[in-house]
Scaffold this motif. Structure first.
Motif, PDB file in Angstrom:
ATOM      1  N   ASP A 186      76.528  -3.919  94.220  1.00  0.00           N
ATOM      2  CA  ASP A 186      76.318  -3.208  93.058  1.00  0.00           C
ATOM      3  C   ASP A 186      75.186  -2.011  93.183  1.00  0.00           C
ATOM      4  OD1 ASP A 186      76.607  -2.602  90.132  1.00  0.00           O
ATOM      5  OD2 ASP A 186      74.434  -3.370  89.941  1.00  0.00           O
ATOM      6  N   MET A 187      74.291  -2.319  94.017  1.00  0.00           N
ATOM      7  CA  MET A 187      73.423  -1.275  94.293  1.00  0.00           C
ATOM      8  C   MET A 187      73.850  -0.122  95.177  1.00  0.00           C
ATOM      9  SD  MET A 187      69.699  -1.898  96.424  1.00  0.00           S
ATOM     10  CE  MET A 187      69.428  -3.217  95.790  1.00  0.00           C
ATOM     11  N   TRP A 188      74.778  -0.520  96.142  1.00  0.00           N
ATOM     12  CA  TRP A 188      75.603   0.645  96.910  1.00  0.00           C
ATOM     13  C   TRP A 188      76.517   1.436  96.069  1.00  0.00           C
ATOM     14  CZ3 TRP A 188      80.917   0.854  98.083  1.00  0.00           C
ATOM     15  CH2 TRP A 188      81.258   1.723  99.133  1.00  0.00           C
ATOM     16  N   LYS A 189      77.135   0.738  94.903  1.00  0.00           N
ATOM     17  CA  LYS A 189      78.159   1.341  94.298  1.00  0.00           C
ATOM     18  C   LYS A 189      77.191   2.318  92.958  1.00  0.00           C
ATOM     19  CE  LYS A 189      82.471   0.655  91.633  1.00  0.00           C
ATOM     20  NZ  LYS A 189      82.075   1.289  90.522  1.00  0.00           N
ATOM     21  N   SER A 190      76.343   1.797  92.385  1.00  0.00           N
ATOM     22  CA  SER A 190      75.856   2.610  91.466  1.00  0.00           C
ATOM     23  C   SER A 190      74.444   3.332  91.457  1.00  0.00           C
ATOM     24  CB  SER A 190      75.536   1.527  90.282  1.00  0.00           C
ATOM     25  OG  SER A 190      74.477   0.612  90.761  1.00  0.00           O
ATOM     26  N   THR A 191      73.882   3.221  92.719  1.00  0.00           N
ATOM     27  CA  THR A 191      72.288   4.105  92.900  1.00  0.00           C
ATOM     28  C   THR A 191      72.472   5.284  92.875  1.00  0.00           C
ATOM     29  OG1 THR A 191      71.611   2.364  94.227  1.00  0.00           O
ATOM     30  CG2 THR A 191      70.501   4.278  94.479  1.00  0.00           C
ATOM     31  N   GLY A 192      73.719   5.947  93.364  1.00  0.00           N
ATOM     32  CA  GLY A 192      73.582   7.665  93.465  1.00  0.00           C
ATOM     33  C   GLY A 192      73.818   7.907  91.857  1.00  0.00           C
ATOM     34  N   PHE A 193      74.591   7.066  90.874  1.00  0.00           N
ATOM     35  CA  PHE A 193      74.717   7.549  89.646  1.00  0.00           C
ATOM     36  C   PHE A 193      73.489   7.679  88.868  1.00  0.00           C
ATOM     37  CE2 PHE A 193      75.616   6.674  85.261  1.00  0.00           C
ATOM     38  CZ  PHE A 193      76.391   7.861  84.599  1.00  0.00           C
ATOM     39  N   GLY A 194      72.821   6.517  88.976  1.00  0.00           N
ATOM     40  CA  GLY A 194      71.606   6.273  88.546  1.00  0.00           C
ATOM     41  C   GLY A 194      70.395   7.343  88.762  1.00  0.00           C
ATOM     42  N   ALA A 195      70.422   7.905  90.102  1.00  0.00           N
ATOM     43  CA  ALA A 195      69.484   8.837  90.591  1.00  0.00           C
ATOM     44  C   ALA A 195      69.886  10.114  90.029  1.00  0.00           C
ATOM     45  CB  ALA A 195      69.767   8.975  92.082  1.00  0.00           C
ATOM     46  N   ILE A 196      71.065  10.633  89.849  1.00  0.00           N
ATOM     47  CA  ILE A 196      71.410  11.784  89.016  1.00  0.00           C
ATOM     48  C   ILE A 196      70.761  11.758  87.661  1.00  0.00           C
ATOM     49  CG2 ILE A 196      73.361  12.857  88.056  1.00  0.00           C
ATOM     50  CD1 ILE A 196      75.020  12.442  90.613  1.00  0.00           C
ATOM     51  N   ILE A 197      70.672  10.601  86.934  1.00  0.00           N
ATOM     52  CA  ILE A 197      70.126  10.590  85.482  1.00  0.00           C
ATOM     53  C   ILE A 197      68.619  11.119  85.747  1.00  0.00           C
ATOM     54  CG2 ILE A 197      69.655   9.022  83.552  1.00  0.00           C
ATOM     55  CD1 ILE A 197      71.996   7.758  84.139  1.00  0.00           C
ATOM     56  N   TYR A 198      68.058  10.338  86.878  1.00  0.00           N
ATOM     57  CA  TYR A 198      66.584  10.658  86.998  1.00  0.00           C
ATOM     58  C   TYR A 198      66.270  11.943  87.455  1.00  0.00           C
ATOM     59  CZ  TYR A 198      65.769   5.772  86.044  1.00  0.00           C
ATOM     60  OH  TYR A 198      65.553   4.445  85.375  1.00  0.00           O
ATOM     61  N   LEU A 199      67.109  12.653  88.150  1.00  0.00           N
ATOM     62  CA  LEU A 199      67.000  13.888  88.847  1.00  0.00           C
ATOM     63  C   LEU A 199      67.027  15.091  87.808  1.00  0.00           C
ATOM     64  CD1 LEU A 199      69.296  13.881  91.965  1.00  0.00           C
ATOM     65  CD2 LEU A 199      66.735  14.492  91.870  1.00  0.00           C
ATOM     66  N   ALA A 200      67.818  14.638  86.684  1.00  0.00           N
ATOM     67  CA  ALA A 200      67.874  15.543  85.581  1.00  0.00           C
ATOM     68  C   ALA A 200      66.622  15.435  84.739  1.00  0.00           C
ATOM     69  CB  ALA A 200      69.150  15.117  84.785  1.00  0.00           C
ATOM     70  N   ALA A 201      66.107  14.329  84.534  1.00  0.00           N
ATOM     71  CA  ALA A 201      64.700  14.069  83.906  1.00  0.00           C
ATOM     72  C   ALA A 201      63.678  14.835  84.738  1.00  0.00           C
ATOM     73  CB  ALA A 201      64.432  12.526  83.798  1.00  0.00           C
ATOM     74  N   LEU A 202      63.654  14.744  85.882  1.00  0.00           N
ATOM     75  CA  LEU A 202      62.932  15.464  86.944  1.00  0.00           C
ATOM     76  C   LEU A 202      62.815  16.977  86.644  1.00  0.00           C
ATOM     77  CD1 LEU A 202      63.171  13.456  90.113  1.00  0.00           C
ATOM     78  CD2 LEU A 202      61.133  13.338  88.660  1.00  0.00           C
ATOM     79  N   ALA A 203      64.004  17.353  86.435  1.00  0.00           N
ATOM     80  CA  ALA A 203      64.255  18.903  86.365  1.00  0.00           C
ATOM     81  C   ALA A 203      63.655  19.551  85.069  1.00  0.00           C
ATOM     82  CB  ALA A 203      65.758  19.266  86.324  1.00  0.00           C
ATOM     83  N   THR A 204      63.510  18.649  84.025  1.00  0.00           N
ATOM     84  CA  THR A 204      62.877  19.001  82.817  1.00  0.00           C
ATOM     85  C   THR A 204      61.123  19.090  82.945  1.00  0.00           C
ATOM     86  OG1 THR A 204      62.703  16.727  81.866  1.00  0.00           O
ATOM     87  CG2 THR A 204      64.770  17.972  81.620  1.00  0.00           C
ATOM     88  N   ILE A 205      60.665  18.445  83.902  1.00  0.00           N
ATOM     89  CA  ILE A 205      59.110  18.562  83.976  1.00  0.00           C
ATOM     90  C   ILE A 205      58.633  19.957  84.038  1.00  0.00           C
ATOM     91  CG2 ILE A 205      57.131  17.717  85.276  1.00  0.00           C
ATOM     92  CD1 ILE A 205      58.576  15.194  86.275  1.00  0.00           C
ATOM     93  N   ASN A 206      57.853  20.336  83.345  1.00  0.00           N
ATOM     94  CA  ASN A 206      56.985  21.611  83.410  1.00  0.00           C
ATOM     95  C   ASN A 206      56.443  21.693  84.785  1.00  0.00           C
ATOM     96  OD1 ASN A 206      55.985  23.993  82.943  1.00  0.00           O
ATOM     97  ND2 ASN A 206      54.889  23.350  81.028  1.00  0.00           N
ATOM     98  N   GLN A 207      56.893  22.909  85.361  1.00  0.00           N
ATOM     99  CA  GLN A 207      56.151  23.289  86.670  1.00  0.00           C
ATOM    100  C   GLN A 207      54.857  23.416  86.710  1.00  0.00           C
ATOM    101  OE1 GLN A 207      57.683  22.567  89.633  1.00  0.00           O
ATOM    102  NE2 GLN A 207      59.577  21.538  88.154  1.00  0.00           N
ATOM    103  N   GLU A 208      54.439  23.974  85.656  1.00  0.00           N
ATOM    104  CA  GLU A 208      52.872  24.529  85.454  1.00  0.00           C
ATOM    105  C   GLU A 208      51.730  23.098  85.614  1.00  0.00           C
ATOM    106  OE1 GLU A 208      52.465  26.321  81.652  1.00  0.00           O
ATOM    107  OE2 GLU A 208      53.603  27.988  82.281  1.00  0.00           O
ATOM    108  N   LEU A 209      52.477  21.939  85.339  1.00  0.00           N
ATOM    109  CA  LEU A 209      51.695  20.751  85.546  1.00  0.00           C
ATOM    110  C   LEU A 209      51.431  20.379  86.966  1.00  0.00           C
ATOM    111  CD1 LEU A 209      53.524  18.305  82.940  1.00  0.00           C
ATOM    112  CD2 LEU A 209      51.253  19.588  82.574  1.00  0.00           C
ATOM    113  N   TYR A 210      52.456  20.893  87.783  1.00  0.00           N
ATOM    114  CA  TYR A 210      52.266  20.573  89.260  1.00  0.00           C
ATOM    115  C   TYR A 210      51.275  21.635  89.783  1.00  0.00           C
ATOM    116  CZ  TYR A 210      56.308  17.517  89.481  1.00  0.00           C
ATOM    117  OH  TYR A 210      57.092  16.619  89.254  1.00  0.00           O
TER     118      TYR A 210
END
Length: 318
Positions: A186-210
């Protein structure tokens, strides 16, 4: 006189409101039109079938139909709770679901964080494609791959085990290895899809904070801890709440395909038992009553998880 004046003004005051509503409806008509297929899907496949829940309180007969079948009250629920294997089924379901939550959500986050740090675009795309690809495979294909690797007689793992002087192990029919195999596949099959959701969330973080963190002298680890993780916290909590709401669903399709008689003790879950009782033995009332029980438990859990999330500073679902 005053009351009459109010009555006379009310239609005049209501007319602009109706005009605004009709104007908004006309202006956004295409958006509302695009909502229609989704609304029809949920209405036809999720809400209309709920009328069949009355079968849970009847001794349903195909010949008599839903309305003609005899009312039995809570007898079906008594049969479920007094089934000898019920608590074993409940234990297996909860354990596998909890293991999925504990061991499958963290790899999603870790993969997303690692991909977010990759600066070579072509390499990042290759990794995303490789990790996301298994999500599109059916569980039948995944089981075929598991057999190719883990079969006792012809599996690759056992072949090299015998070559090295060891003894072949029947992994797919072992109580000891069944749950780890379920979790790993299950981990091998679904990890890639779950990562895309978090990548989308990471893209919304304001770069000024970094940039502000760099000015304050924060290194990569402190930026991760104080900026990145808080930035995806709400998404993580949302997915966690949804998983808790489905804790009574341990993944029927995967379990049913991997399950065999030798691993019933650790692998038989409520859904596979319902499938056997409901479709193979045609005890539809028992199956519907079990699913109603699961739905009530899931509803209670998702309400509780949402309240806890809000209590500890999360946004929750609503």
């Amino acid at each position: 006189m005053k009351q009459n004046a109010v009555l006379e003004r009310s239609p005049v005051g209501a007319k602009p409101l109706r005009q605004r509503f009709s104007g908004a409806l006309l202006r956004y008509r295409w958006f509302y039109l695009m909502m229609v297929p989704g609304l029809l899907y949920y209405a036809i496949y999720h809400y209309v079938p709920m009328a069949g829940l009355i079968i849970a309180f009847k001794n349903y007969s195909l010949g008599k139909g839903i309305l003609g079948s005899e009312w039995v009250g809570f007898d079906n629920f008594n049969i479920i709770f007094h089934t000898p294997d019920f608590y074993k089924l409940l234990r297996n379901t909860l354990l596998i679901s909890v293991y999925r939550i504990l061991f499958n959500m963290v790899p999603d986050v870790l993969l997303a964080l690692m991909l977010n740090e990759v600066r070579v675009l072509w390499f990042k795309k290759i990794i995303q494609t490789v990790t996301y690809g298994p999500y599109f495979l059916s569980w039948v294909i995944v089981y075929g791959l598991a057999v190719a690797f883990l079969a006792q007689d012809s599996g690759i793992v056992n072949y090299y085990t015998r070559e090295l002087g060891g003894t072949a192990v029947n992994y797919l029919a072992s109580n000891e290895y069944f749950r780890p195999i379920i979790l790993l596949t299950d981990m091998w099959k679904s990890t890639g899809f779950g990562a895309i959701i978090y990548l989308a969330a990471l893209a919304t973080i304001n770069q000024e904070l970094y940039e502000a963190a760099v000015v304050d002298g924060a290194g990569r680890w402190k930026q991760l801890w104080h900026v990145t993780l808080p930035g995806i916290r709400d998404v993580f909590i949302l997915l966690l709440i949804l998983r808790i709401g489905h804790i009574m669903d341990a993944g029927f399709e995967q379990i049913y395909i991997f399950l065999n008689a030798r691993v019933y003790e650790v692998g038989d879950i409520i859904d596979t038992w319902v499938f056997r009782r409901g479709l193979e033995e045609l005890e539809f009332s028992i199956a519907i009553a079990t699913n109603l029980f699961k739905s009530v438990i899931g509803f209670i859990l998702i309400i509780g998880a949402n309240k806890l999330a809000k209590k500890f500073g999360g946004s929750g679902i609503w």
